[in-house]
Design a protein around this motif. Structure first.
Motif, PDB file in Angstrom:
ATOM      1  N   TYR A 135     -14.733   9.529 -24.449  1.00  0.00           N
ATOM      2  CA  TYR A 135     -13.349   9.947 -24.623  1.00  0.00           C
ATOM      3  C   TYR A 135     -12.659  10.107 -23.297  1.00  0.00           C
ATOM      4  CZ  TYR A 135     -14.146  11.199 -29.481  1.00  0.00           C
ATOM      5  OH  TYR A 135     -14.409  11.190 -30.806  1.00  0.00           O
ATOM      6  N   ARG A 136     -11.351   9.808 -23.286  1.00  0.00           N
ATOM      7  CA  ARG A 136     -10.499  10.319 -22.198  1.00  0.00           C
ATOM      8  C   ARG A 136      -9.549  11.302 -22.838  1.00  0.00           C
ATOM      9  NH1 ARG A 136      -7.233   7.133 -19.117  1.00  0.00           N
ATOM     10  NH2 ARG A 136      -7.025   8.850 -17.701  1.00  0.00           N
ATOM     11  N   SER A 137      -8.257  11.163 -22.648  1.00  0.00           N
ATOM     12  CA  SER A 137      -7.360  12.214 -23.127  1.00  0.00           C
ATOM     13  C   SER A 137      -6.816  11.948 -24.521  1.00  0.00           C
ATOM     14  CB  SER A 137      -6.218  12.418 -22.154  1.00  0.00           C
ATOM     15  OG  SER A 137      -5.773  11.180 -21.679  1.00  0.00           O
ATOM     16  N   HIS A 138      -6.541  10.684 -24.854  1.00  0.00           N
ATOM     17  CA  HIS A 138      -5.853  10.412 -26.110  1.00  0.00           C
ATOM     18  C   HIS A 138      -6.838  10.067 -27.204  1.00  0.00           C
ATOM     19  CE1 HIS A 138      -1.591  10.230 -25.021  1.00  0.00           C
ATOM     20  NE2 HIS A 138      -2.018   9.879 -23.837  1.00  0.00           N
ATOM     21  N   LEU A 139      -6.584  10.533 -28.430  1.00  0.00           N
ATOM     22  CA  LEU A 139      -7.381  10.115 -29.587  1.00  0.00           C
ATOM     23  C   LEU A 139      -7.012   8.699 -30.001  1.00  0.00           C
ATOM     24  CD1 LEU A 139      -9.428  11.343 -31.522  1.00  0.00           C
ATOM     25  CD2 LEU A 139      -7.542  11.871 -33.027  1.00  0.00           C
ATOM     26  N   MET A 140      -5.745   8.306 -29.748  1.00  0.00           N
ATOM     27  CA  MET A 140      -5.266   6.984 -30.134  1.00  0.00           C
ATOM     28  C   MET A 140      -6.058   5.876 -29.440  1.00  0.00           C
ATOM     29  SD  MET A 140      -2.771   5.568 -31.782  1.00  0.00           S
ATOM     30  CE  MET A 140      -1.856   4.097 -31.829  1.00  0.00           C
ATOM     31  N   SER A 141      -6.522   6.129 -28.199  1.00  0.00           N
ATOM     32  CA  SER A 141      -7.307   5.115 -27.475  1.00  0.00           C
ATOM     33  C   SER A 141      -8.623   4.842 -28.184  1.00  0.00           C
ATOM     34  CB  SER A 141      -7.589   5.572 -26.065  1.00  0.00           C
ATOM     35  OG  SER A 141      -6.433   5.997 -25.464  1.00  0.00           O
ATOM     36  N   ALA A 142      -9.220   5.881 -28.796  1.00  0.00           N
ATOM     37  CA  ALA A 142     -10.462   5.667 -29.540  1.00  0.00           C
ATOM     38  C   ALA A 142     -10.210   4.799 -30.762  1.00  0.00           C
ATOM     39  CB  ALA A 142     -11.065   7.007 -29.949  1.00  0.00           C
ATOM     40  N   LEU A 143      -9.072   5.007 -31.439  1.00  0.00           N
ATOM     41  CA  LEU A 143      -8.743   4.151 -32.586  1.00  0.00           C
ATOM     42  C   LEU A 143      -8.504   2.715 -32.153  1.00  0.00           C
ATOM     43  CD1 LEU A 143      -6.418   6.391 -34.733  1.00  0.00           C
ATOM     44  CD2 LEU A 143      -8.800   5.926 -35.016  1.00  0.00           C
ATOM     45  N   LEU A 144      -7.905   2.524 -30.973  1.00  0.00           N
ATOM     46  CA  LEU A 144      -7.694   1.159 -30.485  1.00  0.00           C
ATOM     47  C   LEU A 144      -9.020   0.487 -30.145  1.00  0.00           C
ATOM     48  CD1 LEU A 144      -4.558   1.606 -28.278  1.00  0.00           C
ATOM     49  CD2 LEU A 144      -4.737   0.309 -30.341  1.00  0.00           C
ATOM     50  N   CYS A 145      -9.998   1.243 -29.604  1.00  0.00           N
ATOM     51  CA  CYS A 145     -11.318   0.662 -29.349  1.00  0.00           C
ATOM     52  C   CYS A 145     -12.003   0.286 -30.647  1.00  0.00           C
ATOM     53  CB  CYS A 145     -12.191   1.650 -28.578  1.00  0.00           C
ATOM     54  SG  CYS A 145     -11.740   1.772 -26.864  1.00  0.00           S
ATOM     55  N   MET A 182       5.501   6.687 -31.015  1.00  0.00           N
ATOM     56  CA  MET A 182       5.884   8.012 -31.473  1.00  0.00           C
ATOM     57  C   MET A 182       5.159   9.099 -30.702  1.00  0.00           C
ATOM     58  SD  MET A 182       5.818   9.105 -35.384  1.00  0.00           S
ATOM     59  CE  MET A 182       4.307   9.987 -35.214  1.00  0.00           C
ATOM     60  N   ALA A 183       3.884   8.838 -30.351  1.00  0.00           N
ATOM     61  CA  ALA A 183       3.074   9.886 -29.731  1.00  0.00           C
ATOM     62  C   ALA A 183       2.860   9.629 -28.262  1.00  0.00           C
ATOM     63  CB  ALA A 183       1.731   9.984 -30.449  1.00  0.00           C
ATOM     64  N   THR A 184       3.813   9.032 -27.571  1.00  0.00           N
ATOM     65  CA  THR A 184       3.569   8.662 -26.186  1.00  0.00           C
ATOM     66  C   THR A 184       4.090   9.743 -25.245  1.00  0.00           C
ATOM     67  OG1 THR A 184       3.762   6.892 -24.581  1.00  0.00           O
ATOM     68  CG2 THR A 184       5.717   7.430 -25.827  1.00  0.00           C
ATOM     69  N   GLU A 185       3.703   9.614 -23.997  1.00  0.00           N
ATOM     70  CA  GLU A 185       4.090  10.617 -22.997  1.00  0.00           C
ATOM     71  C   GLU A 185       5.165  10.045 -22.096  1.00  0.00           C
ATOM     72  OE1 GLU A 185       0.230  10.938 -22.061  1.00  0.00           O
ATOM     73  OE2 GLU A 185       0.063   8.952 -21.198  1.00  0.00           O
ATOM     74  N   GLN A 186       5.663  10.859 -21.201  1.00  0.00           N
ATOM     75  CA  GLN A 186       6.828  10.424 -20.455  1.00  0.00           C
ATOM     76  C   GLN A 186       6.482   9.401 -19.395  1.00  0.00           C
ATOM     77  OE1 GLN A 186       8.760  13.535 -18.405  1.00  0.00           O
ATOM     78  NE2 GLN A 186      10.698  12.449 -18.236  1.00  0.00           N
ATOM     79  N   TYR A 187       5.307   9.561 -18.758  1.00  0.00           N
ATOM     80  CA  TYR A 187       4.892   8.609 -17.727  1.00  0.00           C
ATOM     81  C   TYR A 187       3.566   8.006 -18.144  1.00  0.00           C
ATOM     82  CZ  TYR A 187       8.431  10.800 -14.852  1.00  0.00           C
ATOM     83  OH  TYR A 187       9.607  11.284 -14.377  1.00  0.00           O
ATOM     84  N   PRO A 188       3.582   6.898 -18.897  1.00  0.00           N
ATOM     85  CA  PRO A 188       2.306   6.346 -19.368  1.00  0.00           C
ATOM     86  C   PRO A 188       1.504   5.749 -18.229  1.00  0.00           C
ATOM     87  CG  PRO A 188       4.117   4.946 -20.027  1.00  0.00           C
ATOM     88  CD  PRO A 188       4.724   6.149 -19.411  1.00  0.00           C
ATOM     89  N   GLU A 189       0.159   5.910 -18.289  1.00  0.00           N
ATOM     90  CA  GLU A 189      -0.680   5.402 -17.216  1.00  0.00           C
ATOM     91  C   GLU A 189      -1.030   3.959 -17.504  1.00  0.00           C
ATOM     92  OE1 GLU A 189      -3.503   9.045 -16.531  1.00  0.00           O
ATOM     93  OE2 GLU A 189      -4.220   7.794 -18.175  1.00  0.00           O
ATOM     94  N   ALA A 190      -0.797   3.113 -16.531  1.00  0.00           N
ATOM     95  CA  ALA A 190      -1.221   1.727 -16.620  1.00  0.00           C
ATOM     96  C   ALA A 190      -2.611   1.608 -16.006  1.00  0.00           C
ATOM     97  CB  ALA A 190      -0.229   0.819 -15.913  1.00  0.00           C
TER      98      ALA A 190
END
Lengths: 98, 175
Positions: A22-32, B74-82
């Protein structure tokens, strides 16, 4: 087996590794998880097309249907988490303290 | 070089999956999945599966990933990390690239890789031939058999989609 199959298996393994850390977002796990399903679809399609197994061509479509169900339920859970906590950070999921 | 287009597409597939799996901000992960979906579709086209390749574009990218994109917006942050704005993400991406290129070099150096199965480079050019198939494409006939031999599969998947919708409505009811 051909070299393309090695790369697809490598993509599946990378997605699995990304899902388990995990990192910070739960959404990244769904994308994986979606990456895993996509690589499974491509692998199954290549194997079935290469071995001319005609009746099994419907299997990747069925896989995609069940993956769509799973993605939709995962997103619904993410929405409810985001409604409760404001963001979807995994550090908010701390009700189970053990 | 045109002979190796399928192998190059599969390498780009792995690179963009590594880009998703190194977990930047979710909107960039969705972008990586779009590129890998396009490359996967190209690989399936090269093996002769035109219907299944277009199904990747239509159902997977056009259906599932659009929903993921809206949810990420919808659930994004202000400065997304690339991938380049955070050292952790960049380190993950580079280590994934290193593993992939080591594997590609190992495969190209020796002609054979034997892990559980035996993969060989000649397998790209060998096509199993089980006889002629006439004027019909085998893949289309196999998928059309979904409605004759696979009626029970259609019933089960339709029912599970319906139960999925009911489950989602129960989850998002709240209160």
């Amino acid at each position: 087996m051909s070299l393309v199959h090695i790369n697809i298996l490598m993509a599946f393994t990378m997605s699995l590794t990304g899902l388990l850390m995990y990192r910070s977002h739960l959404m990244s796990a769904l994308l994986c998880l979606e990456g895993m399903v996509l690589s499974l679809f491509i692998l199954a399609t290549l194997t079935i097309l290469n071995s001319h197994f005609t009746l099994a061509n419907m299997m990747p479509i069925i896989l995609l249907v069940f993956a769509a169900c799973e993605a939709a339920i995962g997103l619904a859970l993410l929405i409810m988490i985001s409604n409760t906590y404001g963001t979807d950070y995994v550090q908010n999921l701390n009700l189970l303290q053990c | 070089m045109m002979m190796y287009i399928v192998f190059i597409m599969s390498v780009i597939f792995v690179i963009s999956i590594v880009g998703v799996s190194s977990k930047p901000s979710p909107i960039y992960g969705g972008l990586g999945l779009i590129v890998s979906g396009a490359m996967g579709c190209g690989i399936v086209f090269s093996f002769g599966g035109s219907f299944l390749g277009l199904m990747v574009f239509l159902i997977y990218l056009g259906g599932m990933l659009v929903v993921f994109g809206y949810t990420a917006a919808m659930a994004t942050e202000q400065y997304p990390e690339a991938w380049i704005s955070n050292k952790v993400v960049l380190g993950g991406f580079l280590s994934g690239l290193v593993v992939e290129f080591l594997m590609v070099l190992y495969v190209l150096w020796g002609e054979k890789v034997s892990f559980v199965f035996e993969f060989n480079g000649l397998g790209d050019w060998v096509i199993y031939d089980v006889g002629e198939s006439g004027v019909f494409s085998e893949e289309i006939m196999g998928i059309a058999a979904l409605y004759s031999y696979g009626t029970w599969l259609v019933v089960v998947t339709g029912w599970s989609l319906f139960i999925g919708v009911v489950a989602i409505m129960e989850i998002t009811r709240g209160n």
